[in-house]
Write a protein that holds these residues in place. Structure first.
Motif, mmCIF file in Angstrom:
data_model
loop_
_atom_site.group_PDB
_atom_site.id
_atom_site.type_symbol
_atom_site.label_atom_id
_atom_site.label_comp_id
_atom_site.label_asym_id
_atom_site.label_seq_id
_atom_site.Cartn_x
_atom_site.Cartn_y
_atom_site.Cartn_z
ATOM 1 N N GLY A 164 0.787 -1.223 0.000
ATOM 2 C CA GLY A 164 0.000 0.000 0.000
ATOM 3 C C GLY A 164 0.821 1.275 0.000
ATOM 4 O O GLY A 164 0.331 2.323 0.428
ATOM 5 N N GLY A 165 2.059 1.220 -0.482
ATOM 6 C CA GLY A 165 2.952 2.374 -0.476
ATOM 7 C C GLY A 165 4.062 2.265 0.538
ATOM 8 O O GLY A 165 5.086 2.955 0.428
ATOM 9 N N PHE A 166 3.908 1.397 1.533
ATOM 10 C CA PHE A 166 4.945 1.233 2.552
ATOM 11 C C PHE A 166 6.136 0.445 2.023
ATOM 12 O O PHE A 166 7.184 0.423 2.654
ATOM 13 C CB PHE A 166 4.365 0.536 3.787
ATOM 14 C CG PHE A 166 3.322 1.343 4.489
ATOM 15 C CD1 PHE A 166 3.671 2.418 5.279
ATOM 16 C CD2 PHE A 166 1.988 1.057 4.324
ATOM 17 C CE1 PHE A 166 2.707 3.177 5.914
ATOM 18 C CE2 PHE A 166 1.006 1.807 4.958
ATOM 19 C CZ PHE A 166 1.374 2.875 5.750
ATOM 20 N N GLU A 167 5.969 -0.215 0.860
ATOM 21 C CA GLU A 167 7.111 -0.916 0.280
ATOM 22 C C GLU A 167 8.196 0.058 -0.160
ATOM 23 O O GLU A 167 9.359 -0.313 -0.304
ATOM 24 C CB GLU A 167 6.653 -1.764 -0.910
ATOM 25 C CG GLU A 167 6.247 -0.988 -2.143
ATOM 26 C CD GLU A 167 4.834 -0.447 -2.076
ATOM 27 O OE1 GLU A 167 4.415 0.253 -3.018
ATOM 28 O OE2 GLU A 167 4.140 -0.711 -1.079
ATOM 29 N N VAL B 62 -1.772 6.502 -7.760
ATOM 30 C CA VAL B 62 -0.420 5.957 -7.587
ATOM 31 C C VAL B 62 0.156 6.346 -6.238
ATOM 32 O O VAL B 62 0.972 5.627 -5.679
ATOM 33 C CB VAL B 62 0.486 6.436 -8.747
ATOM 34 C CG1 VAL B 62 1.924 5.986 -8.546
ATOM 35 C CG2 VAL B 62 -0.041 5.890 -10.076
ATOM 36 N N LYS B 63 -0.199 7.452 -5.684
ATOM 37 C CA LYS B 63 0.194 7.997 -4.390
ATOM 38 C C LYS B 63 1.409 8.929 -4.526
ATOM 39 O O LYS B 63 2.341 8.697 -5.302
ATOM 40 C CB LYS B 63 0.481 6.917 -3.346
ATOM 41 C CG LYS B 63 -0.698 5.971 -3.118
ATOM 42 C CD LYS B 63 -1.867 6.723 -2.507
ATOM 43 C CE LYS B 63 -3.121 5.860 -2.400
ATOM 44 N NZ LYS B 63 -2.979 4.607 -1.734
ATOM 45 N N LEU B 64 1.375 9.976 -3.740
ATOM 46 C CA LEU B 64 2.380 11.036 -3.805
ATOM 47 C C LEU B 64 3.768 10.545 -3.406
ATOM 48 O O LEU B 64 4.773 11.020 -3.938
ATOM 49 C CB LEU B 64 1.962 12.196 -2.890
ATOM 50 C CG LEU B 64 0.747 13.003 -3.349
ATOM 51 C CD1 LEU B 64 0.248 13.904 -2.236
ATOM 52 C CD2 LEU B 64 1.082 13.822 -4.583
ATOM 53 N N LEU B 65 3.853 9.601 -2.470
ATOM 54 C CA LEU B 65 5.163 9.137 -2.018
ATOM 55 C C LEU B 65 5.891 8.402 -3.132
ATOM 56 O O LEU B 65 7.119 8.535 -3.273
ATOM 57 C CB LEU B 65 5.001 8.229 -0.797
ATOM 58 C CG LEU B 65 6.303 7.865 -0.077
ATOM 59 C CD1 LEU B 65 6.987 9.125 0.456
ATOM 60 C CD2 LEU B 65 6.031 6.892 1.055
ATOM 61 N N ARG B 66 5.171 7.621 -3.919
ATOM 62 C CA ARG B 66 5.811 6.938 -5.046
ATOM 63 C C ARG B 66 6.258 7.945 -6.099
ATOM 64 O O ARG B 66 7.325 7.792 -6.703
ATOM 65 C CB ARG B 66 4.845 5.926 -5.650
ATOM 66 C CG ARG B 66 4.468 4.773 -4.711
ATOM 67 C CD ARG B 66 3.689 3.713 -5.472
ATOM 68 N NE ARG B 66 3.320 2.594 -4.606
ATOM 69 C CZ ARG B 66 2.104 2.381 -4.130
ATOM 70 N NH1 ARG B 66 1.126 3.229 -4.427
ATOM 71 N NH2 ARG B 66 1.852 1.337 -3.367
ATOM 72 N N VAL B 67 5.447 8.971 -6.338
ATOM 73 C CA VAL B 67 5.839 10.025 -7.270
ATOM 74 C C VAL B 67 7.095 10.726 -6.766
ATOM 75 O O VAL B 67 8.014 11.034 -7.541
ATOM 76 C CB VAL B 67 4.688 11.026 -7.460
ATOM 77 C CG1 VAL B 67 5.126 12.209 -8.312
ATOM 78 C CG2 VAL B 67 3.483 10.341 -8.091
#
Length: 512
Positions: free
Chosen positions: A164-167, A380-385
């Motif tokens: 969920g983005g924590f990866e 996609v989520k801001l952290l991945r960007v």
């Protein structure tokens, strides 16, 4: 006292998570039943009341039949329960909706409940007047409870599994945290889930109540205030009046909703329970800072475009129209970046003032970027960007200084060393899912533009895109049954994300 505490939560630890969620939704059905009773809408009240009793009866029977078994709780089991809640539970949630509306098919009711519980908010019923007040309340409640599920699951289920983005922020390689969570016998997944629920559920409810009260003070109608408050917290975009343009609160109501949409940009706006590296300060959070840059940068560019368009038609002296255009852009950009999907009442005026055509591509791009990790937002989520952005800067730096060594600065402490690679893998999986769903929809008869918009709206859980991203709004009710089922699957994939689905389909993880 300690023994009493453990005994009191014993049944909660023994009951399967999916059944607990089912029981909560069954109890929630009595809220619209009471509302319908006071409106003297007895058929609707009976539909919700009896459906709630049926759900509790089934949950009780299944719980009693499995009470003698020793459950093997695990992180993957909870993830599977979450998947079942998004895909299977709507089969039951659609029962009162089907009985209350009485002019729709059961498949349409199921589609609407999948759309609501995944916080997509795709509106199958184009005319809000077709549905009664209790039905509108039920749709908003399902979306609100679906958002609360994601708030809780992010910290209690997805974070321990590095999904969920924590990866992107985990210290280990992809999948290594999954094995660690499964093999660590000291971890108590159910206990963690209960602790997180007790901590976050009151915050979620309190923020929703604050929004509702502020909207009522600003002159909003009661049902609309409740539904919009729940929709903003869940980023579902479900409205009993067709959006904020049908609201009676005006620009004051939009400002209230705008302020609370910031909770979808970063989890640090309401909790620091998932911070494992770097700063826990909001002003140092890269997601929040990138979100602010987009929310105010994109409208500024649009405003310049508006101003040029207004200059061409000799309307540049109308300052009031310019300010309305700027506000309409700021609110709409924030709404679609957070994947809520509300369109400002001034958005149409802004486009007319500047001569700007349908800005569907801009809205699609905002929804694809999405909000923050571990929030109710999709995309996609801001952290991945941010991870991909840092990698791009590093690659350009290596072109100029090939022998340079990169140091970990204050801005990227939340990103692990291979975070950009993992973010790129997710982006490719997202692109493959998007291409596959678009091809299937095209094969089922949808046009190219329709298939593109429907796929992005489903995968980013931004249902209002279906109505505003093209010149001609897409009527979901006219789609065939196979296309609706494909969209249901896409909404579930977009809510849980492809990496979580892959983890559930990996036999090696279950054997561990």
């Amino acid at each position: 006292m300690a023994r009493r505490g453990r005994h009191s939560i014993g049944p909660l630890r023994r009951t399967p998570l999916f059944l607990l969620i089912w029981a909560v939704f069954s109890l929630a059905m009595w809220v619209p039943a009471v509302h319908a009773h006071f409106l003297n809408d007895h058929p609707t009240a009976q539909a919700f009341f009896y459906s709630g009793i049926l759900g509790l009866f089934v949950v009780t029977l299944v719980t009693l039949s499995s009470s003698g078994r020793v459950p093997k709780w695990g992180a993957l089991g909870q993830l599977a329960a979450l998947l079942a809640s998004f895909g299977i539970l709507p089969v039951f949630l659609a029962l009162p909706l089907f009985e209350a509306v009485r002019t729709t098919s059961y498949l349409n009711a199921y589609f609407d409940m999948v759309s609501a519980i995944t916080t997509t908010g795709a509106d199958l019923f184009a005319d809000p007047g077709r549905l009664s007040g209790p039905v509108h309340l039920w749709r908003a409640m399902v979306g609100w409870m679906g958002g609360l599920m994601m708030w809780i699951a992010a910290s209690a289920i997805l974070a321990p599994l590095s999904l969920g983005g924590f990866e992107v922020t985990a210290r280990g390689e992809p999948g290594r945290a999954v094995f660690a969570a499964i093999q660590n016998e000291k971890v108590d997944p159910r206990g963690r889930l209960l602790r997180v629920t007790r901590a976050l559920a009151p915050i979620y409810g309190m923020l929703t109540a604050i929004i509702c009260v502020l909207l009522l003070i600003s002159g909003e109608r009661g049902l609309t205030a409740i539904c919009h408050a729940m929709s903003v917290m869940a980023t579902s975009g479900i409205s009993p009046v067709g959006g904020v343009e049908g609201s009676t609160a005006g620009i004051t109501g939009e400002a209230i909703l705008f302020l609370f949409m910031f909770f979808a940009l970063s989890r640090l706006t309401f909790s620091s329970d998932t911070v494992n590296r770097g700063y826990a300060r909001l002003d140092k959070d890269p997601e929040f800072r990138i979100g602010l840059m987009i929310v105010f940068g994109v409208p500024l560019l649009l405003f310049l475009r508006h101003w040029v368009g207004a200059y061409d038609v000799d309307a540049s002296a109308d300052l009031a129209a310019g300010l309305h255009a700027l506000w309409g852009s700021v609110f709409t950009v924030m709404s679609f970046l957070s994947t809520t999907g509300f369109e400002s009442a001034d958005w149409q005026q802004a486009r007319a003032w500047s001569g700007l055509g349908t800005p569907g591509l801009i809205l699609l791009g905002l929804a694809m970027i999405g909000g923050g990790v571990a929030t109710t937002a999709g995309g996609v989520k801001l952290l991945r960007v941010f991870a991909l952005y840092l990698n791009g800067l590093r690659e350009m730096d290596r072109l100029i200084h090939p022998n340079s060594v990169s140091g970990e600065g204050a801005g990227n402490r939340r990103i692990q060393r291979d975070g950009a690679f993992i973010a790129w893998v997710f982006f490719m999986l997202f692109a493959i899912s998007f291409a596959g769903i678009s091809l299937i929809l095209a094969g089922l008869g949808a046009g190219f533009e329709q298939a593109l918009i429907l796929s992005i709206a489903a995968l980013t859980t931004t249902g209002p895109l279906i109505e505003v991203a093209s010149d001609v709004p897409i009527r979901l009710v006219e789609l065939g049954a196979p296309a609706k089922l494909v969209l249901c699957a896409a909404m579930v994939i977009g809510r849980l994300e492809t990496l979580a689905i892959i983890a559930l389909l990996t036999p090696a993880l279950w054997r561990r």
